[in-house]
Design a protein around this motif. Structure first.
Motif, short mmCIF file in Angstrom:
data_model
loop_
_atom_site.label_atom_id
_atom_site.label_comp_id
_atom_site.label_asym_id
_atom_site.label_seq_id
_atom_site.Cartn_x
_atom_site.Cartn_y
_atom_site.Cartn_z
N GLU A 49 -9.02 3.82 -0.52
CA GLU A 49 -9.03 3.18 0.80
C GLU A 49 -7.65 2.64 1.16
OE1 GLU A 49 -10.24 1.91 4.53
OE2 GLU A 49 -11.20 3.32 3.16
N HIS A 51 -4.79 3.81 0.02
CA HIS A 51 -3.97 4.99 0.29
C HIS A 51 -4.22 5.50 1.71
CE1 HIS A 51 -2.74 9.23 0.13
NE2 HIS A 51 -1.77 8.76 -0.65
N LYS A 52 -5.48 5.57 2.10
CA LYS A 52 -5.83 6.02 3.45
C LYS A 52 -5.19 5.15 4.52
CE LYS A 52 -9.79 6.56 6.46
NZ LYS A 52 -10.70 5.57 6.96
N ARG A 53 -5.27 3.83 4.35
CA ARG A 53 -4.71 2.90 5.33
C ARG A 53 -3.19 3.03 5.41
NH1 ARG A 53 -7.57 -1.96 5.81
NH2 ARG A 53 -6.01 -2.48 7.35
N GLU A 56 -2.27 6.18 7.27
CA GLU A 56 -2.45 5.97 8.72
C GLU A 56 -1.24 5.26 9.33
OE1 GLU A 56 -6.13 3.81 9.00
OE2 GLU A 56 -7.34 5.60 8.65
N GLU A 60 1.65 10.80 5.70
CA GLU A 60 1.47 11.29 4.33
C GLU A 60 2.78 11.30 3.55
OE1 GLU A 60 -0.81 12.06 1.28
OE2 GLU A 60 -1.81 12.20 3.22
#
Length: 69
Positions: A49, A51-53, A56, A60
């Motif tokens: 989570e 990493h995802k934030r 965003e 990447e």
């Protein structure tokens, strides 16, 4: 410059939402050099989570994970 500072604050806010023992280094590049800064007052818990934030916020290519040994 103000946009960079605002993005740095957003980055730190995200990192602080995932407290843990993982250290954080920030790499800042300009046209000539890459500066590596240790954020000594921020530790986090690296997880999907987080990493995802970060992706965003930074894209990447702006997020990397290094194992310390």
């Amino acid at each position: 410059e103000a946009g960079d500072i605002a993005q740095l604050h957003k980055l730190i806010d995200i990192l602080r939402q995932f407290p843990g023992q993982d250290g954080v280094n920030l790499c800042v590049a300009n046209d000539e050099k890459v500066f590596r800064l240790k954020l000594s007052n921020v530790t986090t818990d690296c997880c999907p989570e987080l990493h995802k934030r970060l992706v965003e916020l930074l894209g990447e290519d702006g997020v990397g994970l290094e194992e310390s040994g």
